[in-house]
Design a protein around this motif. Structure first.
Motif, PDB file in Angstrom:
ATOM      1  N   ILE A  71       0.773  -1.262   0.091  1.00 50.76           N
ATOM      2  CA  ILE A  71      -0.036  -0.048  -0.139  1.00 50.76           C
ATOM      3  C   ILE A  71       0.781   1.199   0.181  1.00 50.76           C
ATOM      4  CG2 ILE A  71      -1.896  -1.055   1.096  1.00 50.76           C
ATOM      5  CD1 ILE A  71      -1.282  -0.014   3.826  1.00 50.76           C
ATOM      6  N   GLY A  72       1.946   1.035  -0.140  1.00 43.73           N
ATOM      7  CA  GLY A  72       2.819   2.170  -0.172  1.00 43.73           C
ATOM      8  C   GLY A  72       2.957   3.030   0.969  1.00 43.73           C
ATOM      9  N   LEU A  73       2.899   2.518   2.177  1.00 44.04           N
ATOM     10  CA  LEU A  73       2.739   3.173   3.381  1.00 44.04           C
ATOM     11  C   LEU A  73       4.065   4.179   3.663  1.00 44.04           C
ATOM     12  CD1 LEU A  73       0.704   3.320   5.288  1.00 44.04           C
ATOM     13  CD2 LEU A  73       1.638   1.433   6.693  1.00 44.04           C
ATOM     14  N   ALA A  74       5.413   3.755   3.220  1.00 43.29           N
ATOM     15  CA  ALA A  74       6.509   4.460   3.313  1.00 43.29           C
ATOM     16  C   ALA A  74       7.200   4.336   2.199  1.00 43.29           C
ATOM     17  CB  ALA A  74       7.328   3.966   4.511  1.00 43.29           C
ATOM     18  N   ASN A  75       8.216   5.084   1.973  1.00 40.12           N
ATOM     19  CA  ASN A  75       9.051   5.259   0.565  1.00 40.12           C
ATOM     20  C   ASN A  75       9.686   4.030   0.356  1.00 40.12           C
ATOM     21  OD1 ASN A  75       9.468   8.479   1.231  1.00 40.12           O
ATOM     22  ND2 ASN A  75       8.291   7.841  -0.502  1.00 40.12           N
ATOM     23  N   PHE A  76      10.186   3.579   1.737  1.00 38.64           N
ATOM     24  CA  PHE A  76      11.106   2.226   1.833  1.00 38.64           C
ATOM     25  C   PHE A  76      10.881   1.486   2.926  1.00 38.64           C
ATOM     26  CE2 PHE A  76      15.793   1.134   2.898  1.00 38.64           C
ATOM     27  CZ  PHE A  76      15.799  -0.018   2.174  1.00 38.64           C
ATOM     28  N   VAL A  77      10.472   0.253   2.759  1.00 36.65           N
ATOM     29  CA  VAL A  77      10.381  -0.764   3.934  1.00 36.65           C
ATOM     30  C   VAL A  77      11.259  -1.871   3.811  1.00 36.65           C
ATOM     31  CG1 VAL A  77       8.387  -2.002   5.366  1.00 36.65           C
ATOM     32  CG2 VAL A  77       7.890   0.024   3.818  1.00 36.65           C
ATOM     33  N   PRO A  78      12.394  -1.481   4.432  1.00 38.46           N
ATOM     34  CA  PRO A  78      13.474  -2.771   4.465  1.00 38.46           C
ATOM     35  C   PRO A  78      13.066  -3.861   5.256  1.00 38.46           C
ATOM     36  CG  PRO A  78      14.312  -0.893   5.781  1.00 38.46           C
ATOM     37  CD  PRO A  78      12.930  -0.553   5.190  1.00 38.46           C
ATOM     38  N   GLU A  79      13.834  -4.918   5.111  1.00 38.57           N
ATOM     39  CA  GLU A  79      13.828  -6.223   5.846  1.00 38.57           C
ATOM     40  C   GLU A  79      14.286  -6.030   7.188  1.00 38.57           C
ATOM     41  OE1 GLU A  79      11.989  -9.314   5.448  1.00 38.57           O
ATOM     42  OE2 GLU A  79      11.246  -7.903   4.633  1.00 38.57           O
ATOM     43  N   THR A  80      15.359  -4.942   7.715  1.00 31.24           N
ATOM     44  CA  THR A  80      15.722  -4.729   8.791  1.00 31.24           C
ATOM     45  C   THR A  80      15.708  -3.427   9.509  1.00 31.24           C
ATOM     46  OG1 THR A  80      17.974  -4.095   8.300  1.00 31.24           O
ATOM     47  CG2 THR A  80      17.677  -6.462   8.251  1.00 31.24           C
ATOM     48  N   VAL A  81      15.501  -3.473  10.826  1.00 32.25           N
ATOM     49  CA  VAL A  81      15.450  -2.237  11.264  1.00 32.25           C
ATOM     50  C   VAL A  81      16.639  -1.011  11.182  1.00 32.25           C
ATOM     51  CG1 VAL A  81      16.226  -2.705  14.018  1.00 32.25           C
ATOM     52  CG2 VAL A  81      14.270  -0.975  13.483  1.00 32.25           C
ATOM     53  N   ALA A  82      17.742  -1.744  11.125  1.00 38.05           N
ATOM     54  CA  ALA A  82      19.104  -1.241  10.881  1.00 38.05           C
ATOM     55  C   ALA A  82      18.868  -0.353   9.720  1.00 38.05           C
ATOM     56  CB  ALA A  82      20.191  -2.252  10.755  1.00 38.05           C
ATOM     57  N   GLU A  83      18.401  -1.039   8.634  1.00 37.96           N
ATOM     58  CA  GLU A  83      18.353  -0.187   7.100  1.00 37.96           C
ATOM     59  C   GLU A  83      17.307   0.729   7.388  1.00 37.96           C
ATOM     60  OE1 GLU A  83      18.274  -3.179   3.451  1.00 37.96           O
ATOM     61  OE2 GLU A  83      17.897  -4.449   5.403  1.00 37.96           O
ATOM     62  N   ALA A  84      16.217   0.421   8.191  1.00 37.69           N
ATOM     63  CA  ALA A  84      15.078   1.619   8.395  1.00 37.69           C
ATOM     64  C   ALA A  84      15.807   2.780   8.864  1.00 37.69           C
ATOM     65  CB  ALA A  84      14.017   1.136   9.183  1.00 37.69           C
ATOM     66  N   VAL A  85      16.518   2.647  10.171  1.00 39.57           N
ATOM     67  CA  VAL A  85      17.034   4.049  10.699  1.00 39.57           C
ATOM     68  C   VAL A  85      18.202   4.743  10.126  1.00 39.57           C
ATOM     69  CG1 VAL A  85      15.858   3.191  12.950  1.00 39.57           C
ATOM     70  CG2 VAL A  85      18.246   2.690  12.444  1.00 39.57           C
ATOM     71  N   THR A  86      19.134   3.968   9.265  1.00 34.50           N
ATOM     72  CA  THR A  86      20.355   4.156   8.918  1.00 34.50           C
ATOM     73  C   THR A  86      20.021   5.367   8.012  1.00 34.50           C
ATOM     74  OG1 THR A  86      21.170   2.305   8.757  1.00 34.50           O
ATOM     75  CG2 THR A  86      22.422   3.703   7.636  1.00 34.50           C
ATOM     76  N   GLY A  87      20.660   6.685   8.553  1.00 33.11           N
ATOM     77  CA  GLY A  87      20.602   7.940   7.639  1.00 33.11           C
ATOM     78  C   GLY A  87      19.429   8.741   8.203  1.00 33.11           C
ATOM     79  N   ALA A  88      18.641   8.245   9.084  1.00 32.68           N
ATOM     80  CA  ALA A  88      17.368   9.149   9.528  1.00 32.68           C
ATOM     81  C   ALA A  88      17.853  10.232  10.318  1.00 32.68           C
ATOM     82  CB  ALA A  88      16.513   8.170  10.198  1.00 32.68           C
ATOM     83  N   ASP A  89      17.184  11.182  10.147  1.00 29.62           N
ATOM     84  CA  ASP A  89      17.295  12.463  11.267  1.00 29.62           C
ATOM     85  C   ASP A  89      16.227  12.533  12.288  1.00 29.62           C
ATOM     86  OD1 ASP A  89      15.791  13.229   9.218  1.00 29.62           O
ATOM     87  OD2 ASP A  89      16.915  15.298   8.870  1.00 29.62           O
ATOM     88  N   LEU A  90      15.326  11.735  12.063  1.00 31.18           N
ATOM     89  CA  LEU A  90      14.025  11.444  12.984  1.00 31.18           C
ATOM     90  C   LEU A  90      13.593  10.065  12.831  1.00 31.18           C
ATOM     91  CD1 LEU A  90      12.214  13.039  15.157  1.00 31.18           C
ATOM     92  CD2 LEU A  90      10.664  13.153  13.175  1.00 31.18           C
ATOM     93  N   VAL A  91      13.659   9.590  14.091  1.00 31.79           N
ATOM     94  CA  VAL A  91      12.932   8.111  14.427  1.00 31.79           C
ATOM     95  C   VAL A  91      11.839   8.164  15.231  1.00 31.79           C
ATOM     96  CG1 VAL A  91      13.441   5.866  14.998  1.00 31.79           C
ATOM     97  CG2 VAL A  91      15.347   7.093  14.015  1.00 31.79           C
ATOM     98  N   VAL A  92      10.657   7.875  14.522  1.00 30.75           N
ATOM     99  CA  VAL A  92       9.543   7.783  15.304  1.00 30.75           C
ATOM    100  C   VAL A  92       9.082   6.606  15.957  1.00 30.75           C
ATOM    101  CG1 VAL A  92       7.033   8.668  15.533  1.00 30.75           C
ATOM    102  CG2 VAL A  92       8.907   9.720  13.927  1.00 30.75           C
ATOM    103  N   LEU A  93       9.135   6.405  17.140  1.00 29.95           N
ATOM    104  CA  LEU A  93       8.770   4.956  17.673  1.00 29.95           C
ATOM    105  C   LEU A  93       7.384   4.814  17.826  1.00 29.95           C
ATOM    106  CD1 LEU A  93      11.774   4.256  20.292  1.00 29.95           C
ATOM    107  CD2 LEU A  93      11.783   3.555  17.999  1.00 29.95           C
ATOM    108  N   CYS A  94       6.751   3.733  17.131  1.00 29.62           N
ATOM    109  CA  CYS A  94       5.093   3.584  16.999  1.00 29.62           C
ATOM    110  C   CYS A  94       4.767   2.355  17.635  1.00 29.62           C
ATOM    111  CB  CYS A  94       4.503   4.045  15.682  1.00 29.62           C
ATOM    112  SG  CYS A  94       5.012   5.614  15.129  1.00 29.62           S
TER     113      CYS A  94
END
Lengths: 301, 301
Positions: free
Chosen positions: B47-70
């Motif tokens: 459903i295209g919830l995010a631009n990129f939905v990787p298989e690991t949390v590491a890839e998801a947060v790498t390079g992020a300047d804001l992380v929102v824990l939901c």
């Protein structure tokens, strides 16, 4: 056989909706309306709530073949006594009260020899007054008819057909069972809603303004039914005391169990309880008794 | 200064809504999403919830300047520990948890040296899962930011601006006060709703089918929040135990007072209580925190 002249006594949310629904669905029936409050009668005339809104209850019921009492349950006996001398032969008297055993008893006492077939349309909003009613209020909602022992079957059928014509789904039940069912589906919820809104108002360390601002976390859902008519609800609790107290006792026991689970940190018990409750909402939506859209279909704009 | 790359960890109702709201209101920001459940990640991609939905949390947060824990508040520490090794310098970590003191403590412990600015958008529906979110969820709702002692003011301002950009009205508060306010405006209402729905399910003399059919008398209003996510709510009660138990104690005392009034037939006390509660709903509607239409704007067709 439908009714030719329907008298609606009490022109609040329910009475106004009955009158409007009769106009919408039984256009051949003539309606009369009466309310003990002169300002309500005046407003009812302005908005054309009934075909005829006379100054006396006597004129309102004269010639009616159906009288629908839409006053608070504590005022039923007074309303019944007031109409008795003016009722036409063959009239049926019904009502819309939220508790049925005490109302049936009160009306039987003040209306000797008159056919009284009590009913309760399980429908409403938090609004009250002559402007609150609307013709669709009963559509797809249930109306419970509670015929007294020995009631004439043809008369019961006519009252049932009347509610069906107004859009309701109709069920019969004895008055005592009605009062236990409604104690849990309506009276206890109102009592709890009134309580928590009161509790939130009385806190010292959390301001009223904070309660209001952050109400979207769940609290606001309770404020709707806690805004219901105070006179109506006072009377409901006084007239259905035993069943309400019994349901309240069960609720308090269940709440104490959850309280203990929180105190002990029993996450498994909490999770179990919170999982069981989802199915009921699904069934309510499937039965057409609530809006399927998230958040009751509230506007998010 | 807005954020360039926002990582959303946990893709349920809240996470999905954050991602959608970022796309709607901050089109220059790139979003990444992660959920511990592979099926949720898969659906999020569909459903295209995010631009990129990787298989690991590491890839998801790498390079992020804001992380929102939901994630549910009980899973915050685990999620925090999992992201720590992969966080970029200068990142801000925030969250959407419904209790704040315990979450702030847990995140401070597992994220030493990282800027953690907790927040709580007071918004939601009874739905859950990756399909439940929508961009307008936060519009006109309040978001409470609870900066820890010594938080960088510029960073707090950036988090506040982020929520304002998503449509929310933003307030700051210390975490302990937040937890007391939300105990009454959100946690206690959910506990009570879960309880009464459970009570109604367990009755012997009133059938489940009757509870469902006649729910329009008030009960159905409680079933909405009692259909909320069980894991989320288990964690809320375990993490905000003291404040919830205190509010519950006050509620129980007030309920006992009403119970006594019903038992004694004290109509004046009931009427008084029921009259006081109307004003709060009026204020909630005036503050734009609920739908002004009768019956929450439910469909009556």
């Amino acid at each position: 056989m439908s009714f030719a002249r329907v008298a609606v006594i009490g022109l609040g949310l329910l009475g106004g909706s009955v009158a409007r629904a009769v106009h919408a669905h039984l256009p051949d029936a003539m309606t009369t309306g009466f309310d003990a409050d002169p300002a309500v009668r005046e407003r009812a005339r302005e908005i054309g709530l009934a075909n005829f809104v006379p100054e006396t209850v006597a004129e309102a019921v004269t010639g009616a073949d159906l009288v629908v009492l839409c006053v608070p349950v504590g005022a039923m006996a007074t309303a019944g006594a007031a109409i008795l001398p003016h009722l036409a032969p063959g009239v049926i008297v019904t009502d819309v009260g939220s508790s049925k055993a005490s109302v049936a008893k009160a009306l039987a006492e003040v209306l000797p020899g008159i056919s009284v077939i009590p009913a309760h349309p399980v429908a409403g909003t938090e609004q009250s007054g002559p402007d609150a009613g609307f013709a669709a209020l009963f559509r797809n909602r249930w109306c419970i008819v509670t015929p007294p022992a020995g009631a004439d079957e043809a008369e019961v059928a006519r009252v049932m057909a009347f509610w069906e014509a107004l859009g309701a789904r109709v069920e019969t039940m004895d008055a005592e069972h009605h009062d236990r069912v409604l104690a849990v589906t309506s009276h206890l919820p109102h009592l709890i809603a009134y309580t928590i809104v009161g509790t939130a108002s009385d806190l010292e360390e959390v301001t009223q303004s904070e309660v209001i601002k952050y109400s979207a976390g769940g609290f606001r859902d309770f404020t709707r039914i806690a805004a219901s008519d105070p006179t109506m609800w006072r009377d409901v609790f006084l007239s259905n005391r035993e069943a309400v107290l019994e349901m309240l006792q069960r609720f308090s026991e269940d709440l104490t169990e959850l309280q203990k689970a929180i105190r002990k940190g029993d996450g498994a018990m909490l999770f179990d309880t919170f999982t069981r409750t989802r199915a009921i909402r699904r069934s309510i939506i499937e039965m057409g008794q609530d809006d399927a859209r998230p958040d009751f279909g509230r506007s998010h704009t």
